[in-house]
Design a protein around this motif. Structure first.
Motif, PDB file in Angstrom:
ATOM      1  N   LEU A 234       0.848  -1.201   0.000  1.00 15.22           N
ATOM      2  CA  LEU A 234       0.000   0.000   0.000  1.00 15.22           C
ATOM      3  C   LEU A 234       0.880   1.247   0.000  1.00 15.22           C
ATOM      4  O   LEU A 234       0.518   2.275  -0.575  1.00 15.22           O
ATOM      5  CB  LEU A 234      -0.904   0.013   1.234  1.00 15.22           C
ATOM      6  CG  LEU A 234      -2.123  -0.919   1.238  1.00 15.22           C
ATOM      7  CD1 LEU A 234      -2.758  -0.937   2.617  1.00 15.22           C
ATOM      8  CD2 LEU A 234      -3.142  -0.479   0.187  1.00 15.22           C
ATOM      9  N   ARG A 235       2.050   1.160   0.652  1.00 16.15           N
ATOM     10  CA  ARG A 235       2.923   2.332   0.750  1.00 16.15           C
ATOM     11  C   ARG A 235       3.462   2.741  -0.613  1.00 16.15           C
ATOM     12  O   ARG A 235       3.319   3.884  -1.030  1.00 16.15           O
ATOM     13  CB  ARG A 235       4.089   2.047   1.698  1.00 16.15           C
ATOM     14  CG  ARG A 235       4.954   3.292   1.977  1.00 16.15           C
ATOM     15  CD  ARG A 235       6.412   2.958   2.309  1.00 16.15           C
ATOM     16  NE  ARG A 235       6.578   2.103   3.452  1.00 16.15           N
ATOM     17  CZ  ARG A 235       6.768   2.521   4.710  1.00 16.15           C
ATOM     18  NH1 ARG A 235       6.815   3.796   4.988  1.00 16.15           N
ATOM     19  NH2 ARG A 235       6.941   1.647   5.681  1.00 16.15           N
ATOM     20  N   VAL A 236       4.090   1.801  -1.318  1.00 17.29           N
ATOM     21  CA  VAL A 236       4.687   2.146  -2.603  1.00 17.29           C
ATOM     22  C   VAL A 236       3.616   2.538  -3.627  1.00 17.29           C
ATOM     23  O   VAL A 236       3.875   3.320  -4.538  1.00 17.29           O
ATOM     24  CB  VAL A 236       5.559   0.979  -3.127  1.00 17.29           C
ATOM     25  CG1 VAL A 236       4.716  -0.227  -3.518  1.00 17.29           C
ATOM     26  CG2 VAL A 236       6.424   1.423  -4.289  1.00 17.29           C
ATOM     27  N   SER A 237       2.400   2.031  -3.435  1.00 18.03           N
ATOM     28  CA  SER A 237       1.300   2.366  -4.347  1.00 18.03           C
ATOM     29  C   SER A 237       0.594   3.661  -3.950  1.00 18.03           C
ATOM     30  O   SER A 237      -0.298   4.112  -4.674  1.00 18.03           O
ATOM     31  CB  SER A 237       0.285   1.222  -4.362  1.00 18.03           C
ATOM     32  OG  SER A 237       0.890   0.002  -4.714  1.00 18.03           O
ATOM     33  N   ARG A 238       0.963   4.203  -2.800  1.00 22.68           N
ATOM     34  CA  ARG A 238       0.309   5.409  -2.262  1.00 22.68           C
ATOM     35  C   ARG A 238      -1.220   5.235  -2.259  1.00 22.68           C
ATOM     36  O   ARG A 238      -1.974   6.121  -2.657  1.00 22.68           O
ATOM     37  CB  ARG A 238       0.711   6.647  -3.072  1.00 22.68           C
ATOM     38  CG  ARG A 238       2.187   6.986  -2.956  1.00 22.68           C
ATOM     39  CD  ARG A 238       2.591   8.172  -3.827  1.00 22.68           C
ATOM     40  NE  ARG A 238       3.970   8.557  -3.606  1.00 22.68           N
ATOM     41  CZ  ARG A 238       5.025   7.983  -4.180  1.00 22.68           C
ATOM     42  NH1 ARG A 238       4.837   6.968  -5.003  1.00 22.68           N
ATOM     43  NH2 ARG A 238       6.245   8.392  -3.923  1.00 22.68           N
ATOM     44  N   ALA A 239      -1.622   4.065  -1.790  1.00 25.19           N
ATOM     45  CA  ALA A 239      -3.035   3.691  -1.904  1.00 25.19           C
ATOM     46  C   ALA A 239      -3.710   3.496  -0.549  1.00 25.19           C
ATOM     47  O   ALA A 239      -4.824   2.975  -0.491  1.00 25.19           O
ATOM     48  CB  ALA A 239      -3.146   2.404  -2.730  1.00 25.19           C
ATOM     49  N   SER A 240      -3.068   3.909   0.544  1.00 27.51           N
ATOM     50  CA  SER A 240      -3.671   3.694   1.864  1.00 27.51           C
ATOM     51  C   SER A 240      -5.015   4.407   1.991  1.00 27.51           C
ATOM     52  O   SER A 240      -5.986   3.831   2.500  1.00 27.51           O
ATOM     53  CB  SER A 240      -2.715   4.168   2.966  1.00 27.51           C
ATOM     54  OG  SER A 240      -1.585   3.326   3.052  1.00 27.51           O
ATOM     55  N   ASP A 241      -5.080   5.647   1.539  1.00 32.72           N
ATOM     56  CA  ASP A 241      -6.338   6.392   1.639  1.00 32.72           C
ATOM     57  C   ASP A 241      -7.427   5.751   0.779  1.00 32.72           C
ATOM     58  O   ASP A 241      -8.589   5.657   1.199  1.00 32.72           O
ATOM     59  CB  ASP A 241      -6.135   7.848   1.221  1.00 32.72           C
ATOM     60  CG  ASP A 241      -5.317   8.640   2.235  1.00 32.72           C
ATOM     61  OD1 ASP A 241      -5.171   8.167   3.381  1.00 32.72           O
ATOM     62  OD2 ASP A 241      -4.809   9.722   1.880  1.00 32.72           O
TER      63      ASP A 241
END
Length: 577
Positions: A234-241
């Motif tokens: 999720l971090r490298v994808s900047r997809a947490s939100d």
């Protein structure tokens, strides 16, 4: 008017390679560089020091400098370290490999040989005694996404900018070797301030995205009790939100894999804990593994995260979302689909389904508290972490070292805004010391609480010195249980017993009256309560080192279970030929 545009138009008559590199690091968000000086990088270090926006932090060894750049990148988004040729490069290599495994953009800069020595038959110091200088480069090729050997000013600008921009685009480390005689020489290509990067964003294939969302929605909407689990990518994808927005829209029960802890808010109303197979948070594995469909966003299924390959998951029930690929059960795979785009689009297509969370809520029984200590009873580890839990807030961050701290820290409930970092994929013991240095230097708004075992600490203890030089106020809980406890539970032997140090005495010696430092040793709960009160009160602006003496067999029940399963996986006999 855009000040960056103005800056890029400023002509710098004496523009040098060293100045350009320094300015470029500042421009991408690096304000601290971790370094160890060596004769091949000294002139370059002069130029980094001369840059007003850059702070050069001298570390005690190259490995910790690399770990510090790793920790810095976790908070700031990018990190950098500078070492010397081969002896420094090969020392930092282990940290760069760890950063690669964690998808962290770390710029590893090496001061290289004089440009005149390339292509000659000369043998240089700091090498293995051959006239071939490529050993270091060859080693870095497998743990970095770009390698730039700068031994000519004509293409230096292009090589440096290409390497750094690649690190940002790929979210992986890069290697830049700078010939020792080039850093101070002016060159026309460096006559202007570096123009800020304008990196083209990655885009999903529109048709692929639509098809993936349609297939995923059909797959999930027919499920009775679907769940969703967030992983480290999720971090490298900047997809947490986007992942949280999907949870809000769908109503699904929400969990994380162990390496995903800290990337998903644990105060979310449908959060059910860490899914880690047999050592999951109570009631979490039962809900995940009994689901008839599960979304795994950014997972890494290795032997450690799968508890020795013992997860009770079925491929046909799984929707796996990778950073740029979606796999729907046993069915189709969709490439060139970015995780963030996919999760955002999927949120609009799912029917609300709270069944799994309702099931969790029905079976959930609040966990108990550790048995109350009798007066001056030897301190138990579960009591220690009960008190660490009370210390956490949005103003703190937890660094968990490889070992039993993995399992004890997993059980901490993170308040909103509390940071959390550990290195599960690479699992290099000692990582947390340098990472604490780097993270604390980057996250000046948080107080770092590091949980480190004695075995890990003695590997990399020296850079407590650098924390003191930098005036950091981190709190280190040194858990002294006499050995490599995690390895004891996998496979015991005399090699897992270590020489006991006077750890507080060691840190006092490192302190040597310079900087703010407070140390104490605790053996019971009364000592611990007093130590925490002091560390968070009178000594809140000090670096605090609290040595916690624990019994050698005092481990989390999760480590006992996990260790036996990993041991079984490690000891599988060879397949018959």
């Amino acid at each position: 008017m855009d000040t960056k545009t103005v800056a890029s138009d400023v002509t710098t008559p004496n523009g040098t390679l060293g100045r350009h590199l320094a300015r470029r690091l500042v421009e991408i968000g690096v304000s601290d560089v971790f370094s160890v000086p060596g004769d091949f990088n000294l002139t370059l270090l002069d130029h980094l020091i001369a840059e007003p926006g850059l702070n050069l932090i001298g570390c005690c060894n190259e490995l910790n400098a690399g770990y510090a750049a790793d920790g810095y990148a976790r908070s700031r988004g990018v990190g950098a370290c500078v070492v010397t040729f081969t002896v420094g490069g090969l020392s930092v290599l282990n940290a760069i490999a760890g950063a690669y495994s964690e998808n962290l953009p770390v710029v590893c800069i090496v001061g290289g040989p004089n440009s005149n020595d390339y292509g000659t038959n000369r043998v240089l110091h700091h090498t293995i005694g051959l006239p071939d200088f490529s050993q270091e480069l060859c080693c870095f090729q497998t743990v970095t996404c770009n390698q730039a050997v700068v031994n000519n000013l004509e293409d230096a600008h292009e090589l440096i900018d290409n390497a750094i921009s690649t690190a940002l685009k790929e979210s992986k480390p890069v290697y830049i070797s700078i010939a020792c005689n080039l850093a101070a020489i002016p060159h026309p290509t460096f006559s202007r301030e570096p123009v800020p990067f304008s990196l083209a964003p990655k885009l999903s294939n529109k048709m692929g995205l639509e098809a993936a969302v349609e297939a995923a929605a059909e797959f999930l909407n027919k499920a009775i009790k679907p769940v969703m689990v967030g992983g480290p990518k999720l971090r490298v994808s900047r997809a947490s939100d986007a992942f949280v927005d999907l949870a809000d829209a769908s109503g699904y029960a929400l969990a994380v894999t162990p390496a995903g802890k800290g990337l998903v808010p644990e105060h979310h109303p449908h959060f059910i804990g860490t899914y880690w197979g047999a050592v999951s948070t109570a009631f979490c594995a039962e809900i995940v593994e009994s689901a008839d469909a599960y979304i795994f966003a950014g997972p890494i299924f290795n032997d450690y995260s799968s508890v020795g390959y013992s997860l009770l998951l079925k491929k046909e029930k799984a929707l796996i979302v990778h950073p740029d690929r979606v796999i729907v059960g046993n069915g189709p795979t969709f490439g060139c689909v970015l995780m963030k785009d996919f999760l955002q689009a999927l949120a609009k297509k799912l029917k609300k389904n709270t069944t799994a969370y309702e099931n969790y809520h029905r079976i959930f029984v609040p966990e108990g508290h550790p048995r109350k200590c009798t007066p001056r009873e030897p301190l138990r580890v579960n009591v220690l972490f009960e008190h660490i839990q009370k210390m956490l807030s949005s103003d703190t961050a937890v660094i968990a070292e490889t070992g039993d701290s993995w399992f004890n820290c997993q059980k901490l409930k993170l308040p909103k805004g509390c940071g959390y970092e550990f290195q599960m994929q690479y699992g290099s013991i000692g990582w947390s010391v340098g990472a604490t240095l780097g993270y604390a230097q980057a996250a000046t708004d948080k107080r770092v609480i590091a949980c480190i075992g004695d075995g890990s600490f003695l590997v990399m203890a020296q850079d407590v010195s650098t924390m003191l030089r930098c005036g950091q106020n981190s709190i280190i809980f040194l858990i002294n249980n006499g050995g490599y406890t995690i390895e004891v539970e996998i496979h015991d032997g005399p090699y897992n017993v270590i020489k006991n140090w006077n750890y507080t005495g060691l840190v006092d010696a490192i302190h040597n009256g310079e900087g703010k430092c407070w140390t104490t040793k605790v053996v019971c709960e009364e000592d611990l309560i007093e130590a925490i009160e002091t560390a968070t009160g009178d000594k809140k602006d000090c670096f605090c080192f609290i040595e916690v003496v624990a019994h050698k067999d005092d481990t989390s029940k999760e480590l006992l279970e996990w260790g036996s399963r990993v041991s079984a996986a490690n000891s599988r006999p060879p397949n018959p030929q």
